[in-house]
Design a protein around this motif. Structure first.
Motif, PDB file in Angstrom:
ATOM      1  N   PHE A  73      13.329 -47.802 -51.982  1.00 14.09           N
ATOM      2  CA  PHE A  73      12.012 -47.655 -52.627  1.00 14.09           C
ATOM      3  C   PHE A  73      12.011 -46.526 -53.666  1.00 14.09           C
ATOM      4  O   PHE A  73      11.276 -46.583 -54.639  1.00 14.09           O
ATOM      5  CB  PHE A  73      10.944 -47.356 -51.573  1.00 14.09           C
ATOM      6  CG  PHE A  73      11.103 -48.157 -50.307  1.00 14.09           C
ATOM      7  CD1 PHE A  73      11.032 -49.539 -50.324  1.00 14.09           C
ATOM      8  CD2 PHE A  73      11.349 -47.531 -49.092  1.00 14.09           C
ATOM      9  CE1 PHE A  73      11.186 -50.270 -49.164  1.00 14.09           C
ATOM     10  CE2 PHE A  73      11.514 -48.257 -47.929  1.00 14.09           C
ATOM     11  CZ  PHE A  73      11.438 -49.643 -47.958  1.00 14.09           C
ATOM     12  N   ALA A 104      10.682 -46.298 -43.906  1.00 14.51           N
ATOM     13  CA  ALA A 104       9.971 -47.485 -44.388  1.00 14.51           C
ATOM     14  C   ALA A 104       8.678 -47.121 -45.093  1.00 14.51           C
ATOM     15  O   ALA A 104       8.188 -47.879 -45.941  1.00 14.51           O
ATOM     16  CB  ALA A 104       9.688 -48.423 -43.222  1.00 14.51           C
ATOM     17  N   ARG A 151       7.870 -46.594 -49.285  1.00 14.21           N
ATOM     18  CA  ARG A 151       7.324 -47.524 -50.280  1.00 14.21           C
ATOM     19  C   ARG A 151       5.970 -47.037 -50.790  1.00 14.21           C
ATOM     20  O   ARG A 151       5.595 -47.319 -51.941  1.00 14.21           O
ATOM     21  CB  ARG A 151       7.193 -48.914 -49.651  1.00 14.21           C
ATOM     22  CG  ARG A 151       6.702 -49.994 -50.596  1.00 14.21           C
ATOM     23  CD  ARG A 151       6.483 -51.288 -49.836  1.00 14.21           C
ATOM     24  NE  ARG A 151       7.736 -51.824 -49.350  1.00 14.21           N
ATOM     25  CZ  ARG A 151       8.532 -52.639 -50.056  1.00 14.21           C
ATOM     26  NH1 ARG A 151       8.185 -52.976 -51.288  1.00 14.21           N
ATOM     27  NH2 ARG A 151       9.657 -53.092 -49.544  1.00 14.21           N
ATOM     28  N   GLU A 184       4.081 -59.760 -44.043  1.00 11.35           N
ATOM     29  CA  GLU A 184       4.899 -59.174 -45.103  1.00 11.35           C
ATOM     30  C   GLU A 184       4.812 -57.653 -45.069  1.00 11.35           C
ATOM     31  O   GLU A 184       5.819 -56.949 -45.184  1.00 11.35           O
ATOM     32  CB  GLU A 184       4.427 -59.706 -46.467  1.00 11.35           C
ATOM     33  CG  GLU A 184       5.223 -59.194 -47.650  1.00 11.35           C
ATOM     34  CD  GLU A 184       6.667 -59.638 -47.629  1.00 11.35           C
ATOM     35  OE1 GLU A 184       7.515 -58.925 -48.203  1.00 11.35           O
ATOM     36  OE2 GLU A 184       6.965 -60.691 -47.029  1.00 11.35           O
ATOM     37  N   SER A 185       3.607 -57.151 -44.878  1.00 12.17           N
ATOM     38  CA  SER A 185       3.422 -55.700 -44.821  1.00 12.17           C
ATOM     39  C   SER A 185       4.105 -55.089 -43.606  1.00 12.17           C
ATOM     40  O   SER A 185       4.751 -54.044 -43.694  1.00 12.17           O
ATOM     41  CB  SER A 185       1.924 -55.375 -44.801  1.00 12.17           C
ATOM     42  OG  SER A 185       1.712 -53.979 -44.712  1.00 12.17           O
ATOM     43  N   GLU A 193       7.782 -54.820 -44.224  1.00 12.11           N
ATOM     44  CA  GLU A 193       8.099 -53.685 -45.090  1.00 12.11           C
ATOM     45  C   GLU A 193       8.071 -52.369 -44.329  1.00 12.11           C
ATOM     46  O   GLU A 193       8.811 -51.431 -44.645  1.00 12.11           O
ATOM     47  CB  GLU A 193       7.094 -53.629 -46.243  1.00 12.11           C
ATOM     48  CG  GLU A 193       7.221 -54.787 -47.226  1.00 12.11           C
ATOM     49  CD  GLU A 193       6.061 -54.846 -48.199  1.00 12.11           C
ATOM     50  OE1 GLU A 193       5.119 -54.018 -48.060  1.00 12.11           O
ATOM     51  OE2 GLU A 193       6.083 -55.700 -49.109  1.00 12.11           O
ATOM     52  N   LYS A 194       7.221 -52.281 -43.309  1.00 14.09           N
ATOM     53  CA  LYS A 194       7.083 -51.042 -42.537  1.00 14.09           C
ATOM     54  C   LYS A 194       8.061 -50.981 -41.364  1.00 14.09           C
ATOM     55  O   LYS A 194       7.966 -50.093 -40.512  1.00 14.09           O
ATOM     56  CB  LYS A 194       5.640 -50.909 -42.044  1.00 14.09           C
ATOM     57  CG  LYS A 194       4.636 -50.704 -43.193  1.00 14.09           C
ATOM     58  CD  LYS A 194       3.209 -50.816 -42.716  1.00 14.09           C
ATOM     59  CE  LYS A 194       2.228 -50.491 -43.849  1.00 14.09           C
ATOM     60  NZ  LYS A 194       2.414 -51.348 -45.060  1.00 14.09           N
TER      61      LYS A 194
END
Length: 831
Positions: free
Chosen positions: A237, A270, A273, A344-345, A348-349
């Motif tokens: 990121f 994570a 981002r 999706e979130s 990402e985490k």
């Protein structure tokens, strides 16, 4: 190798070619002086270097950082062979699974026969044998213990099992010890939170990644394992992070706060981002780190706390699944929330993982995170579990209907993928006395479990189902469960209890319930058929056909006609067999049941083969093989290849026949299918006999006979005994040939198969004639001649010729024999 066909041969060595492509390569290898000496070396090379591909292990996107010393130590132990078994112990989130998989892939060349990843079923300590069988793609057989089948599979293999989440699963510990005591080159690496304290296992503990005090030099901080891991994740990121010294001090402080726990570090990174590492550090709980578990729990709590209410709810919904789930399944469990965006979130985490199963996106939650989130469910717990159980109950119902239809392949794959969730759904329903849900699960799952070879589990779940129906006072439901249970017991070879269940139902079923009457009769017929009691089987299945027709069950009619066609074939009535099988085939194509289609085509191929219509037989067998391959039916593929071998042998192409038989035997040995293996070895013995290799033929027929007797396949064992008799006759050992043919006849007597008994007597009569025992020969052959004419079998004319050769008065002998029953002549011969 200096051979222009090298690329094709490499595909052959990997078993990656279709049969039609592989056959010419097999021929080439026999004839090419360049390849004939090097092919086996190449096959071993290919097996070594594709071991990690064959392993079907989970993949990781994130880089593997640190652990160099432990990785090297594990590698050296594997190479040295100092110990067959290693256990890697560490608290949750430390990276046990990742390390063992990295070791397995990196050192796969040490285990040329394969590497397999075995995640033990969560919350189910009773099925480690099933977990291992699924991992190695071994369909478990009836009547043979799963442990014995696994022992046979690994007995001669230099292989590695990576067994994940051992915990206190004592059945798994005992099973691995049992396997390794019988498989000297089998290696296992296990992961667990606490040691199983097995004295025969080398225990390795895994500590958190190393961190260094804040006052250390910047060079030391940069090189620490934990900082390198954090940088590897956060640079996805923020690519420039870590160039400044201040960045490194921030990263080191974060890693210390995470306690060096890899999962905690990944959760912190994570968030890179959406915020800078220094902001992440400022917002993490400032309490002192007391243990790795404390660090991980704090980091999970912090990460979940930052979620929006909608994201948190989706995360809680996801925690109800076992091992894996799809986005659609999450939506069905959780209602109308914006599930796709939330998933999706969460990915990402690093709170859930995104993977792939059969071309579709599938998510997974690591066990430490799932356990933490489940503790947050509170009052939602019961309702969420109920939704999960109901969803997968309906999921099973829909796909069970498809298991015998045009979506058969997809349905089986989907049920296999979600088997952990299906088990959890049924177990929750049973624990909470949801009898209707429990019984629906049992009825829905049993057909799939039978097809997958999960015999014992299927039996156990059907007994639970029967109890659930009784608690609900559902008499018809009890009968349905008992019919399904009887079918499962038959596959396990427990015919007495199966017949008892079916007979009890038959006594009480209402005379107008045509469907149930049909299923009971079909079950009794199948039981008799599997035991070789053909007349009894025929009687029951003819009744079943009548009831299926009255119930307007077209597919039940198809099954009955298939069974009757098979029985007619076994008893030598080819015209009736072909008519019944073709009628069944029409209905099966309408249904789209690839499994049954493949079986019926194979039967038609065998009938054509036995009547010397070889090209027609080859086409039937080829179509059957294609259907088996679509289903990934290992047993069916092997059976089809055996059939292809028969055709090539009859056509005189011994090289192609040899290839087919070897591949069939190899597959059957791997899955431990003694019944089909015994039949295939018998066919291979016929090939050896055709090549005049008498000693190999004798050894193969003896092995076939022993295998088939061990699984009570009387018809197959009798055939092997007849072939042994032929071997002795070839060697002019006529007394031994007669004795073996009598043994064959004695075994056939138990099957009551008229045509087989007649043909066995026919051969015995010719042996007596050749041995100079003319009176005995005339008595037997005269009786045989009469029965061949009565049954309209094609050997009547040749039998008449045999009688003429030994000077018998044909008409008077045949007339006299009409007064002698077949049982009487068999009894007199055996006495």
């Amino acid at each position: 190798m200096n051979c222009p066909e090298m690329e094709t041969i490499a595909g052959y060595a990997e078993d990656a070619l279709d049969l039609e492509d592989a056959l010419p390569v097999a021929t080439h290898l026999k004839l090419c002086p360049v390849c004939s000496s090097d092919a086996e070396d190449m096959r071993g090379f290919v097996r070594q270097h594709v071991a990690q591909v064959l392993a079907s292990m989970p993949g990781y996107i994130s880089p593997f950082v640190g652990r160099e010393e432990t990785l090297e130590e594990l590698g050296k132990m594997l190479a040295a062979g100092e110990n067959q078994s290693f256990e890697l112990c560490a608290p949750p989130g430390i990276g046990k699974t990742r390390l063992t998989l990295e070791t397995a892939v990196e050192r796969s060349y040490l285990v040329p026969d394969g590497v397999w990843y075995v995640p033990l079923s969560e919350g189910d300590s009773t099925s480690p044998a099933g977990d291992i069988a699924r991992a190695i793609d071994l369909p478990l057989q009836a009547k043979i213990s799963p442990i014995k089948q696994l022992r046979e599979f690994f007995s001669d293999k230099r292989a590695l099992l990576v067994v994940d989440d051992l915990e206190s699963n004592m059945p798994a510990v005992e099973l691995l010890s049992e396997l390794q005591s019988h498989s000297p080159e089998l290696i296992s690496i296990m992961t667990s939170r606490e040691s199983s304290r097995d004295s025969d296992r080398r225990i390795l503990t895994l500590d958190p990644l190393r961190t260094v005090p804040s006052q250390n030099r910047i060079e030391l901080l940069r090189e620490s394992e934990s900082v390198r891991m954090f940088l590897g994740h956060v640079r996805r990121f923020q690519p420039n992070f870590g160039q400044e010294d201040e960045d490194i001090f921030t990263a080191a402080a974060l890693c210390r706060k995470a306690g060096g726990v890899p999962l905690a570090i990944e959760l912190a990174a994570a968030r890179g981002r959406e915020m800078s590492p220094s902001e992440i550090l400022s917002r993490i709980d400032s309490s002192a780190v007391t243990s790795p578990e404390h660090s991980l729990r704090n980091m999970m709590a912090w990460s979940v706390q930052l979620l929006t209410p909608e994201q948190k709810q989706i995360l809680i919904n996801c925690s109800v699944f076992v091992e894996g789930f799809s986005g659609e399944q999450t939506e069905n469990i959780g209602g109308t929330l914006n599930t796709a965006a939330a998933l999706e979130s969460l990915t990402e985490k690093a709170l859930i993982l995104r993977g792939n199963a059969s071309g579709a996106v599938r998510y997974q939650m690591l066990r430490p995170i799932r356990e933490f989130v489940r503790q947050q469910r509170g009052h939602e717990e019961l309702e969420l579990q109920r939704k999960h159980s109901l969803y997968f109950m309906n999921f099973a119902n829909v796909r069970t209907e498809q298991v015998t239809g045009p979506r058969q392949v997809e349905a089986i794959r989907e049920l296999s993928t979600d088997l952990p969730n299906l088990r959890a759904g049924m177990e929750w329903a049973e624990q909470h006395r949801e009898y209707e849900i429990t019984s629906t699960y049992g009825i829905a799952l049993h057909r799939f479990m039978v097809l997958q070879g999960l015999w014992q589990e299927c039996e156990d779940r059907l007994r639970q189902t029967e109890s659930a129906f009784r608690f609900s006072n559902d008499v018809r439901g009890v009968e349905r469960a008992q019919i399904a249970l009887a079918r499962t017991l038959m596959f396990k070879g427990e015919y007495e209890e199966a017949d008892s269940l079916l007979s009890t139902i038959s006594e009480h079923v209402h005379s107008e319930d045509m469907q149930l009457l049909a299923e009971v009769r079909q079950g009794l017929g199948n039981s008799a058929q599997l035991r070789g009691l053909y007349p009894e089987a025929e009687r029951h299945i003819e009744e079943a056909l009548k009831y299926f027709e009255l119930a307007a069950d077209r597919f039940g009619v198809a099954d009955s006609k298939h069974n009757l066609g098979w029985l007619a074939w076994m008893q030598g009535d080819y015209p009736s067999a072909e008519q019944l099988l073709n009628e069944s085939l029409i209905l099966q194509r309408e249904r789209g049941d690839r499994y049954r289609l493949g079986t019926t085509l194979a039967c038609l191929g065998n009938i054509a083969y036995e009547q010397n219509r070889l090209e027609e037989a080859r086409l039937f067998f080829s179509d059957s093989l294609q259907l088996r391959q679509e289903l990934n039916d290992v047993r069916g593929i092997a059976s089809a290849m055996n059939n292809m071998g028969m055709v090539w042998m009859k056509l005189g192409d011994f090289t192609r026949a040899d290839y087919c038989y070897e591949r069939a035997i190899s597959r059957l040995e791997n899955i431990g299918d003694r019944r089909t293996l015994g039949q295939t070895i018998d066919q291979y013995g016929e090939l050896a006999l055709a090549k005049n290799d008498i000693e190999q033929a004798r050894a193969l027929f003896v092995r076939s006979k022993d295998l088939l007797l061990s699984v009570e396949n009387r018809h197959g064992a009798a055939t092997a005994l007849t072939h042994l008799s032929i071997v002795e006759e070839r060697q002019d050992n006529l007394a031994e040939a007669i004795a073996l043919q009598k043994q064959s006849l004695q075994v056939l007597q138990e099957t009551h198969s008229t045509s087989d008994i007649v043909h066995s007597l026919y051969r015995l009569g010719t042996l007596f004639a050749r041995n100079g025992e003319t009176e005995q020969a005339i008595t037997i052959l005269s009786a045989v001649y009469a029965h061949l004419r009565t049954l309209n079998l094609p050997d009547a004319e040749s039998c008449a010729d045999e009688l003429k050769k030994i000077g018998a008065a044909l008409e008077s002998s045949a007339d006299a024999s009409n007064t002698i029953s077949l049982d009487e002549i068999v009894t007199s011969v055996l006495l």
